[in-house]
Design a protein around this motif. Structure first.
Motif, mmCIF file in Angstrom:
data_model
loop_
_atom_site.group_PDB
_atom_site.id
_atom_site.type_symbol
_atom_site.label_atom_id
_atom_site.label_comp_id
_atom_site.label_asym_id
_atom_site.label_seq_id
_atom_site.Cartn_x
_atom_site.Cartn_y
_atom_site.Cartn_z
ATOM 1 N N ALA A 1 -1.840 17.193 -16.857
ATOM 2 C CA ALA A 1 -2.254 17.116 -15.457
ATOM 3 C C ALA A 1 -1.115 16.616 -14.576
ATOM 4 N N ALA A 2 -0.420 15.577 -15.018
ATOM 5 C CA ALA A 2 0.681 15.017 -14.238
ATOM 6 C C ALA A 2 1.811 16.023 -14.088
ATOM 7 N N ALA A 3 2.141 16.730 -15.173
ATOM 8 C CA ALA A 3 3.218 17.716 -15.118
ATOM 9 C C ALA A 3 2.853 18.865 -14.184
ATOM 10 N N ARG A 4 1.598 19.292 -14.203
ATOM 11 C CA ARG A 4 1.177 20.384 -13.321
ATOM 12 C C ARG A 4 1.287 19.992 -11.849
ATOM 13 N N LEU A 5 0.878 18.789 -11.521
ATOM 14 C CA LEU A 5 0.975 18.334 -10.138
ATOM 15 C C LEU A 5 2.431 18.192 -9.697
ATOM 16 N N ARG A 6 3.235 17.583 -10.547
ATOM 17 C CA ARG A 6 4.661 17.419 -10.246
ATOM 18 C C ARG A 6 5.331 18.758 -10.022
ATOM 19 N N ASN A 7 5.077 19.700 -10.905
ATOM 20 C CA ASN A 7 5.711 21.015 -10.803
ATOM 21 C C ASN A 7 5.225 21.777 -9.579
ATOM 22 N N ALA A 8 3.943 21.643 -9.253
ATOM 23 C CA ALA A 8 3.407 22.325 -8.077
ATOM 24 C C ALA A 8 4.076 21.800 -6.806
ATOM 25 N N MET A 9 4.257 20.491 -6.730
ATOM 26 C CA MET A 9 4.914 19.905 -5.566
ATOM 27 C C MET A 9 6.340 20.428 -5.411
ATOM 28 N N ALA A 10 7.091 20.408 -6.500
ATOM 29 C CA ALA A 10 8.487 20.836 -6.442
ATOM 30 C C ALA A 10 8.620 22.331 -6.160
ATOM 31 N N THR A 11 7.657 23.113 -6.638
ATOM 32 C CA THR A 11 7.707 24.563 -6.444
ATOM 33 C C THR A 11 7.362 24.955 -5.019
ATOM 34 N N TYR A 12 6.456 24.207 -4.385
ATOM 35 C CA TYR A 12 5.991 24.563 -3.041
ATOM 36 C C TYR A 12 6.221 23.410 -2.055
ATOM 37 N N PRO A 13 7.491 23.058 -1.805
ATOM 38 C CA PRO A 13 7.765 21.933 -0.899
ATOM 39 C C PRO A 13 7.291 22.178 0.529
ATOM 40 N N LYS B 1 7.783 12.491 -2.088
ATOM 41 C CA LYS B 1 6.588 12.421 -1.237
ATOM 42 C C LYS B 1 6.644 11.183 -0.346
ATOM 43 N N THR B 2 6.443 11.424 0.931
ATOM 44 C CA THR B 2 6.403 10.334 1.891
ATOM 45 C C THR B 2 5.019 9.703 1.949
ATOM 46 N N LEU C 1 0.862 -1.171 0.000
ATOM 47 C CA LEU C 1 0.000 0.000 0.000
ATOM 48 C C LEU C 1 0.907 1.232 0.000
ATOM 49 N N PRO C 2 0.853 2.067 -1.024
ATOM 50 C CA PRO C 2 1.755 3.221 -1.097
ATOM 51 C C PRO C 2 1.358 4.375 -0.197
ATOM 52 N N ARG C 3 0.195 4.257 0.436
ATOM 53 C CA ARG C 3 -0.309 5.251 1.362
ATOM 54 C C ARG C 3 -0.219 6.657 0.741
ATOM 55 N N SER C 4 0.255 7.647 1.491
ATOM 56 C CA SER C 4 0.211 9.019 0.975
ATOM 57 C C SER C 4 1.200 9.300 -0.145
ATOM 58 N N SER C 5 2.067 8.347 -0.444
ATOM 59 C CA SER C 5 2.933 8.508 -1.610
ATOM 60 C C SER C 5 2.145 8.450 -2.912
ATOM 61 N N SER C 6 0.871 8.058 -2.834
ATOM 62 C CA SER C 6 0.041 7.978 -4.041
ATOM 63 C C SER C 6 -0.839 9.216 -4.229
ATOM 64 N N LYS C 7 -0.620 10.259 -3.457
ATOM 65 C CA LYS C 7 -1.545 11.393 -3.506
ATOM 66 C C LYS C 7 -1.580 12.095 -4.861
ATOM 67 N N MET C 8 -0.468 12.120 -5.570
ATOM 68 C CA MET C 8 -0.504 12.762 -6.888
ATOM 69 C C MET C 8 -1.351 11.942 -7.865
ATOM 70 N N LEU C 9 -1.408 10.630 -7.672
ATOM 71 C CA LEU C 9 -2.309 9.795 -8.472
ATOM 72 C C LEU C 9 -3.766 10.079 -8.108
ATOM 73 N N GLN C 10 -4.016 10.251 -6.819
ATOM 74 C CA GLN C 10 -5.377 10.553 -6.365
ATOM 75 C C GLN C 10 -5.841 11.929 -6.826
ATOM 76 N N ALA C 11 -4.877 12.811 -7.105
ATOM 77 C CA ALA C 11 -5.215 14.173 -7.534
ATOM 78 C C ALA C 11 -5.353 14.315 -9.046
ATOM 79 N N LEU C 12 -4.911 13.322 -9.806
ATOM 80 C CA LEU C 12 -4.980 13.431 -11.269
ATOM 81 C C LEU C 12 -6.394 13.694 -11.791
#
Length: 332
Positions: free
Chosen positions: A218-230, A254-255, A45-56
């Motif tokens: 969508a994936a690129a936007r989520l990835r970039n948002a994460m890296a921009t606002y750690p 992401k943990t 179970l990837p737990r919260s490491s899957s949040k970017m998938l849940q946000a797609l």
């Protein structure tokens, strides 16, 4: 979880005192395994490491653009935050934009991990709320998608349109049918997959292009948002925030609970997944940092990285009594 290997060592003086065993996989954009430790096909179970998938689905559906969500909000949708003011204020503002209240969240109340925020609640005699929950940004995203779909309020139910969309995306990006799910700490379903499947999914995020199709955008936007606002993805003193800053906001990490960790490396179009089998988060933090250093995207000597790689262990009097370090297997 069969055949894990030693990934992290805890030394006290000259003695090897403890070891953290686990699995780790690095995939390229084609989904091929470049490096593996342990069993790539073990199911977790990837737990919260899957949040970017849940946000797609939030972006793919058009809900994010319809609601005018900012990159900060997209970062919060992928966050396991500390419940600090920078998190709670933004989540509350998002709720107001939706015309919702704290009671519309399906996640439970959680005492802030952020000490100043926690102490302020105690001093002021205020209750711990659902928006303090580390997953409240994800749930704000779920509420946004729920409204967009015109669906009912129980958005964490397995048969709800939101979770049906999440499961569909999860299986398509991992390229595997999920064997099942567990209920996460925030009450949402968390779908299981193999270590290979999760690393493959993260490689998709790494290779995604803003100019690509709807899913890639969508994936690129989520990835970039994460890296921009750690600082929004986790918070001060957290490994996610520290490591993204140490890598100059070029990599998203992401943990997840029970010692899961992922990394998305756009520069090399690589995805990484790590699981420590004993659930020890310190082991996952050391392992992911060591792998990122091995891949050449993290300077192991950076002060923020050194907290996790070859980290000194100090006693209550400040004496260095040992160290935590990756095993030779991760270094080679």
């Amino acid at each position: 979880m069969t055949n894990p290997v030693a990934l992290v060592e805890i030394w006290r003086g000259p003695f090897l005192e403890s070891q953290h065993y686990g699995h780790a996989v690095v995939c390229d954009e084609a989904g091929e395994i470049l490096h593996a430790w342990g069993d790539p096909e073990t199911v977790v179970l990837p737990r919260s490491s899957s949040k970017m998938l849940q946000a797609l689905p939030l972006i793919e559906s058009g809900a994010a653009d319809r609601a005018g969500l900012t990159d900060e909000q997209l970062a919060l949708a992928c966050a396991s935050h500390n419940g600090a003011d920078i998190h709670s204020m933004r989540v509350n503002a998002w709720l107001k934009e939706l015309g919702k209240t704290d009671e519309d969240f399906c996640c439970g109340p959680q005492e802030p991990r952020d000490i100043p925020a926690r102490d302020a609640l105690i001093r002021d005699g205020k209750p711990v709320c659902r928006y303090h929950n580390n997953c409240s940004g994800k749930h704000a995203g779920f509420l946004t998608l729920t409204d967009h779909l015109g669906a009912g309020p129980d958005y964490v139910a397995l048969d709800h349109p939101v979770q049906a969309a999440v499961k569909s995306v999860f299986e398509e990006i991992t390229q595997l049918d999920t064997p099942g799910y567990g209920i996460d700490g925030c009450s949402a379903p968390n779908f299981a997959t193999t270590m290979h499947g999760m690393a493959r999914a993260m490689a998709f995020f790494a290779a995604a292009n803003l100019d690509g199709d709807r899913r890639q955008n969508a994936a690129a936007r989520l990835r970039n948002a994460m890296a921009t606002y750690p600082e929004l993805v986790a918070g001060e003193g957290r490994a996610c925030t520290d490591l993204m800053r140490a890598m100059g906001h070029k990599v998203a990490v992401k943990t997840g609970a029970e010692a899961y960790f992922i990394a998305i490396v756009p520069e090399k179009k690589l995805g990484v997944a790590v699981k420590i089998t004993d659930g020890g988060t310190r082991g996952a933090e050391c392992a992911i940092a060591a792998i990122l250093a091995k891949l050449g995207v993290l300077d192991a000597a950076h002060p923020l990285a050194a907290k996790y790689i070859d980290a000194p262990i100090c006693n209550w009097d400040g004496l260095v009594t040992g160290r935590m370090q990756p095993t030779a297997a991760l270094r080679s």
